[in-house]
Design a protein around this motif. Structure first.
Motif, PDB file in Angstrom:
ATOM      1  N   PHE A  98       0.828  -1.203   0.000  1.00 27.39           N
ATOM      2  CA  PHE A  98       0.000   0.000   0.000  1.00 27.39           C
ATOM      3  C   PHE A  98       0.865   1.257   0.000  1.00 27.39           C
ATOM      4  N   ARG A  99       1.865   1.320   0.880  1.00 28.02           N
ATOM      5  CA  ARG A  99       2.729   2.507   0.942  1.00 28.02           C
ATOM      6  C   ARG A  99       3.478   2.724  -0.374  1.00 28.02           C
ATOM      7  N   HIS A 100       3.953   1.652  -0.973  1.00 25.36           N
ATOM      8  CA  HIS A 100       4.661   1.770  -2.253  1.00 25.36           C
ATOM      9  C   HIS A 100       3.712   2.298  -3.336  1.00 25.36           C
ATOM     10  N   SER A 101       2.517   1.743  -3.391  1.00 25.22           N
ATOM     11  CA  SER A 101       1.545   2.175  -4.392  1.00 25.22           C
ATOM     12  C   SER A 101       1.104   3.615  -4.157  1.00 25.22           C
ATOM     13  N   LEU A 102       0.938   3.978  -2.897  1.00 24.16           N
ATOM     14  CA  LEU A 102       0.563   5.345  -2.538  1.00 24.16           C
ATOM     15  C   LEU A 102       1.629   6.336  -3.004  1.00 24.16           C
ATOM     16  N   ARG A 103       2.875   6.018  -2.718  1.00 25.90           N
ATOM     17  CA  ARG A 103       3.995   6.890  -3.100  1.00 25.90           C
ATOM     18  C   ARG A 103       4.109   6.982  -4.629  1.00 25.90           C
ATOM     19  N   ARG A 104       3.978   5.860  -5.281  1.00 21.63           N
ATOM     20  CA  ARG A 104       4.138   5.812  -6.736  1.00 21.63           C
ATOM     21  C   ARG A 104       3.018   6.560  -7.466  1.00 21.63           C
ATOM     22  N   SER A 105       1.852   6.615  -6.883  1.00 24.30           N
ATOM     23  CA  SER A 105       0.676   7.181  -7.559  1.00 24.30           C
ATOM     24  C   SER A 105       0.508   8.684  -7.383  1.00 24.30           C
ATOM     25  N   ARG A 106       1.386   9.330  -6.646  1.00 20.20           N
ATOM     26  CA  ARG A 106       1.234  10.769  -6.378  1.00 20.20           C
ATOM     27  C   ARG A 106       1.175  11.621  -7.640  1.00 20.20           C
ATOM     28  N   GLY A 107       1.830  11.179  -8.689  1.00 19.86           N
ATOM     29  CA  GLY A 107       1.835  11.952  -9.927  1.00 19.86           C
ATOM     30  C   GLY A 107       0.454  12.198 -10.490  1.00 19.86           C
ATOM     31  N   LEU A 108      -0.452  11.252 -10.286  1.00 19.17           N
ATOM     32  CA  LEU A 108      -1.825  11.461 -10.743  1.00 19.17           C
ATOM     33  C   LEU A 108      -2.452  12.664 -10.055  1.00 19.17           C
ATOM     34  N   LEU A 109      -2.153  12.839  -8.777  1.00 19.42           N
ATOM     35  CA  LEU A 109      -2.720  13.969  -8.026  1.00 19.42           C
ATOM     36  C   LEU A 109      -2.043  15.288  -8.376  1.00 19.42           C
ATOM     37  N   THR A 110      -0.724  15.273  -8.482  1.00 21.63           N
ATOM     38  CA  THR A 110      -0.019  16.530  -8.756  1.00 21.63           C
ATOM     39  C   THR A 110      -0.245  17.015 -10.184  1.00 21.63           C
ATOM     40  N   ALA A 111      -0.709  16.134 -11.054  1.00 23.51           N
ATOM     41  CA  ALA A 111      -0.992  16.537 -12.437  1.00 23.51           C
ATOM     42  C   ALA A 111      -2.115  17.561 -12.517  1.00 23.51           C
ATOM     43  N   VAL A 112      -2.900  17.664 -11.466  1.00 24.66           N
ATOM     44  CA  VAL A 112      -4.011  18.621 -11.439  1.00 24.66           C
ATOM     45  C   VAL A 112      -3.489  20.053 -11.254  1.00 24.66           C
ATOM     46  N   LEU A 113      -2.332  20.206 -10.634  1.00 21.38           N
ATOM     47  CA  LEU A 113      -1.874  21.539 -10.225  1.00 21.38           C
ATOM     48  C   LEU A 113      -1.594  22.510 -11.377  1.00 21.38           C
ATOM     49  N   PRO A 114      -0.794  22.172 -12.393  1.00 24.85           N
ATOM     50  CA  PRO A 114      -0.522  23.187 -13.438  1.00 24.85           C
ATOM     51  C   PRO A 114      -1.775  23.708 -14.139  1.00 24.85           C
ATOM     52  N   PRO A 115      -2.689  22.842 -14.574  1.00 21.81           N
ATOM     53  CA  PRO A 115      -3.884  23.387 -15.238  1.00 21.81           C
ATOM     54  C   PRO A 115      -4.876  24.024 -14.277  1.00 21.81           C
ATOM     55  N   ALA A 116      -4.745  23.749 -12.989  1.00 21.91           N
ATOM     56  CA  ALA A 116      -5.675  24.352 -12.022  1.00 21.91           C
ATOM     57  C   ALA A 116      -5.438  25.854 -11.890  1.00 21.91           C
ATOM     58  N   ILE A 117      -4.216  26.295 -12.136  1.00 20.60           N
ATOM     59  CA  ILE A 117      -3.898  27.719 -11.953  1.00 20.60           C
ATOM     60  C   ILE A 117      -4.788  28.619 -12.808  1.00 20.60           C
ATOM     61  N   PRO A 118      -4.862  28.423 -14.147  1.00 17.97           N
ATOM     62  CA  PRO A 118      -5.755  29.306 -14.913  1.00 17.97           C
ATOM     63  C   PRO A 118      -7.230  29.117 -14.567  1.00 17.97           C
ATOM     64  N   LEU A 119      -7.610  27.916 -14.149  1.00 18.80           N
ATOM     65  CA  LEU A 119      -9.014  27.694 -13.778  1.00 18.80           C
ATOM     66  C   LEU A 119      -9.364  28.440 -12.492  1.00 18.80           C
ATOM     67  N   VAL A 120      -8.446  28.441 -11.534  1.00 13.41           N
ATOM     68  CA  VAL A 120      -8.661  29.191 -10.292  1.00 13.41           C
ATOM     69  C   VAL A 120      -8.693  30.694 -10.592  1.00 13.41           C
ATOM     70  N   LEU A 121      -7.793  31.144 -11.456  1.00 12.54           N
ATOM     71  CA  LEU A 121      -7.789  32.563 -11.833  1.00 12.54           C
ATOM     72  C   LEU A 121      -9.086  32.949 -12.538  1.00 12.54           C
ATOM     73  N   SER A 122      -9.634  32.025 -13.306  1.00 14.22           N
ATOM     74  CA  SER A 122     -10.921  32.278 -13.950  1.00 14.22           C
ATOM     75  C   SER A 122     -12.040  32.374 -12.915  1.00 14.22           C
ATOM     76  N   ALA A 123     -12.001  31.489 -11.930  1.00 17.19           N
ATOM     77  CA  ALA A 123     -13.012  31.542 -10.868  1.00 17.19           C
ATOM     78  C   ALA A 123     -12.933  32.856 -10.105  1.00 17.19           C
ATOM     79  N   ALA A 124     -11.728  33.441 -10.053  1.00 16.05           N
ATOM     80  CA  ALA A 124     -11.531  34.730  -9.381  1.00 16.05           C
ATOM     81  C   ALA A 124     -11.892  35.908 -10.292  1.00 16.05           C
ATOM     82  N   GLY A 125     -12.301  35.613 -11.528  1.00 17.32           N
ATOM     83  CA  GLY A 125     -12.730  36.659 -12.442  1.00 17.32           C
ATOM     84  C   GLY A 125     -11.633  37.260 -13.300  1.00 17.32           C
ATOM     85  N   ILE A 126     -10.448  36.682 -13.301  1.00 16.12           N
ATOM     86  CA  ILE A 126      -9.332  37.241 -14.080  1.00 16.12           C
ATOM     87  C   ILE A 126      -9.425  36.847 -15.551  1.00 16.12           C
ATOM     88  N   PHE A 127      -9.893  35.629 -15.834  1.00 16.50           N
ATOM     89  CA  PHE A 127     -10.097  35.159 -17.211  1.00 16.50           C
ATOM     90  C   PHE A 127     -11.528  34.694 -17.339  1.00 16.50           C
TER      91      PHE A 127
END
Length: 185
Positions: A98-127
């Protein structure tokens, strides 16, 4: 003279360590893994689908977060089961698997971060939402290109090979963008 040589060697090794740390930043945040690349491509597809339905940035982020969380949980579960039930030589305890799989799978979660930036800025009314969707997709392409470039740079490949690596990795995101453009607009 010897102390000045030691200082130069120390400075060189320190700058080499800093360069290595910078090169591995994407690996440290788990994007420079197969799960990270897969996650980025998955998120690009989700943005393309959500954007084509006219959803706002908050709904798009929620759709992405829920879908990626389900994919991540399934990936952790499958990895745990596979490692735990493997051959006798590769058999790991449930906790270790479980710990090995948990550690190995983090990339799926962090993949959300780069595209989330413009989406969050849009929610704030910037785009507006449409601009945020396109910026998020191109952010993914940019991250994929960097990952492809760095993969070959770490191997000491020639610059033209690094650029081919960048282009071929980024092409996965470009295919999603082309599909969005052709099928939904």
């Amino acid at each position: 003279m010897m102390s000045s040589m030691n200082k130069e060697t120390s400075d060189m090794s320190e700058s080499s360590r800093e360069a290595a740390d910078q090169r591995d930043l994407l690996h440290q945040v788990h994007l420079s893994t197969e799960e990270g690349v897969y996650g980025l491509i998955l998120v690009a597809g989700l943005i393309a689908v959500a954007g084509s339905t006219g959803q706002g940035p908050v709904q798009t982020l929620a759709f992405i977060a829920i879908t990626v969380a389900v994919f991540w949980a399934a990936h952790v579960y499958a990895g745990t089961v596979a490692a735990h039930s493997g051959s006798a030589a590769a058999h790991a305890s449930l906790g270790v698997a479980f710990r090995h799989s948990l550690r190995r799978s983090r990339g799926l979660l962090t993949a959300v971060l780069p595209p989330a930036i413009p989406l969050v800025l849009s929610a704030a009314g910037i785009f507006d939402a449409r601009t945020a969707d396109w910026l998020a997709l191109w952010a993914i392409v940019g991250v994929l290109a960097v990952l492809g470039y760095l993969a070959y740079a770490r191997k000491g490949a020639a610059i033209h090979v690094r650029l081919i690596g960048a282009a071929s990795t980024a092409a996965f995101g470009v295919v999603i963008i082309l599909a969005k453009a052709l099928l939904h607009h």
